[in-house]
Design a protein around this motif. Structure first.
Motif, PDB file in Angstrom:
ATOM      1  N   GLN A  76      16.848  33.591  96.903  1.00  0.00           N
ATOM      2  CA  GLN A  76      17.289  34.779  96.158  1.00  0.00           C
ATOM      3  C   GLN A  76      16.235  35.882  96.214  1.00  0.00           C
ATOM      4  N   ASP A  77      15.584  36.030  97.326  1.00  0.00           N
ATOM      5  CA  ASP A  77      14.578  37.083  97.517  1.00  0.00           C
ATOM      6  C   ASP A  77      13.483  37.028  96.451  1.00  0.00           C
ATOM      7  N   TYR A  78      12.988  35.820  96.190  1.00  0.00           N
ATOM      8  CA  TYR A  78      11.853  35.606  95.281  1.00  0.00           C
ATOM      9  C   TYR A  78      12.145  36.095  93.860  1.00  0.00           C
ATOM     10  N   TRP A  79      13.299  35.676  93.365  1.00  0.00           N
ATOM     11  CA  TRP A  79      13.687  36.049  92.009  1.00  0.00           C
ATOM     12  C   TRP A  79      14.604  34.978  91.437  1.00  0.00           C
ATOM     13  N   LEU A  80      14.416  34.636  90.176  1.00  0.00           N
ATOM     14  CA  LEU A  80      15.293  33.699  89.469  1.00  0.00           C
ATOM     15  C   LEU A  80      15.913  34.412  88.277  1.00  0.00           C
ATOM     16  N   THR A  81      17.180  34.137  88.044  1.00  0.00           N
ATOM     17  CA  THR A  81      17.885  34.751  86.922  1.00  0.00           C
ATOM     18  C   THR A  81      17.736  33.884  85.674  1.00  0.00           C
TER      19      THR A  81
END
Length: 116
Positions: free
Chosen positions: A12-17
């Motif tokens: 996720q393009d170095y992102w966590l929700t």
């Protein structure tokens, strides 16, 4: 449980929700790996302590004099320093890592990552 979070973070393009955080932290089976790691670590520490107690009793001279084994002392000092260093690394990571938001970004990786 750190592995799936890391893979998702990279995908996720170095992102966590926040939803990713909830799955990796609040979902009960997500805690099994951390619990197992703690149980194994405690068992190994107890086994090592019991082994050293048995060796100390077996190696004690019969005349009552107590001779210290230098290699064993060096090994204890090294283990103590490694434990202190690991606590320091976790402390520095948690304190000085920039915030990415409330349970989003890379912050959810700390949930299970620092247990490794």
């Amino acid at each position: 449980s750190f592995g799936p979070s890391l893979v998702r973070f990279i995908k996720q393009d170095y992102w966590l929700t926040l939803q990713d955080h909830n799955y990796s932290y609040l979902w009960p089976p997500a805690q099994i790996a951390d619990f197992t790691l703690g149980v194994v670590t405690a068992s190994l520490a107890l086994r090592q302590a019991n082994k050293e107690d048995a060796l100390a009793e077996y190696e004690a001279p019969s005349n009552g004099a107590h001779l210290e084994d230098r290699d064993r002392i060096k090994n204890h000092v090294l283990r103590g320093r490694m434990a202190d260093l690991s606590v320091l690394v976790v402390f520095l990571l948690v304190i000085f890592a920039p915030s990415s938001g409330f349970r989003i970004g890379w912050e959810p990786l700390f949930d299970h990552g620092v247990s490794i």
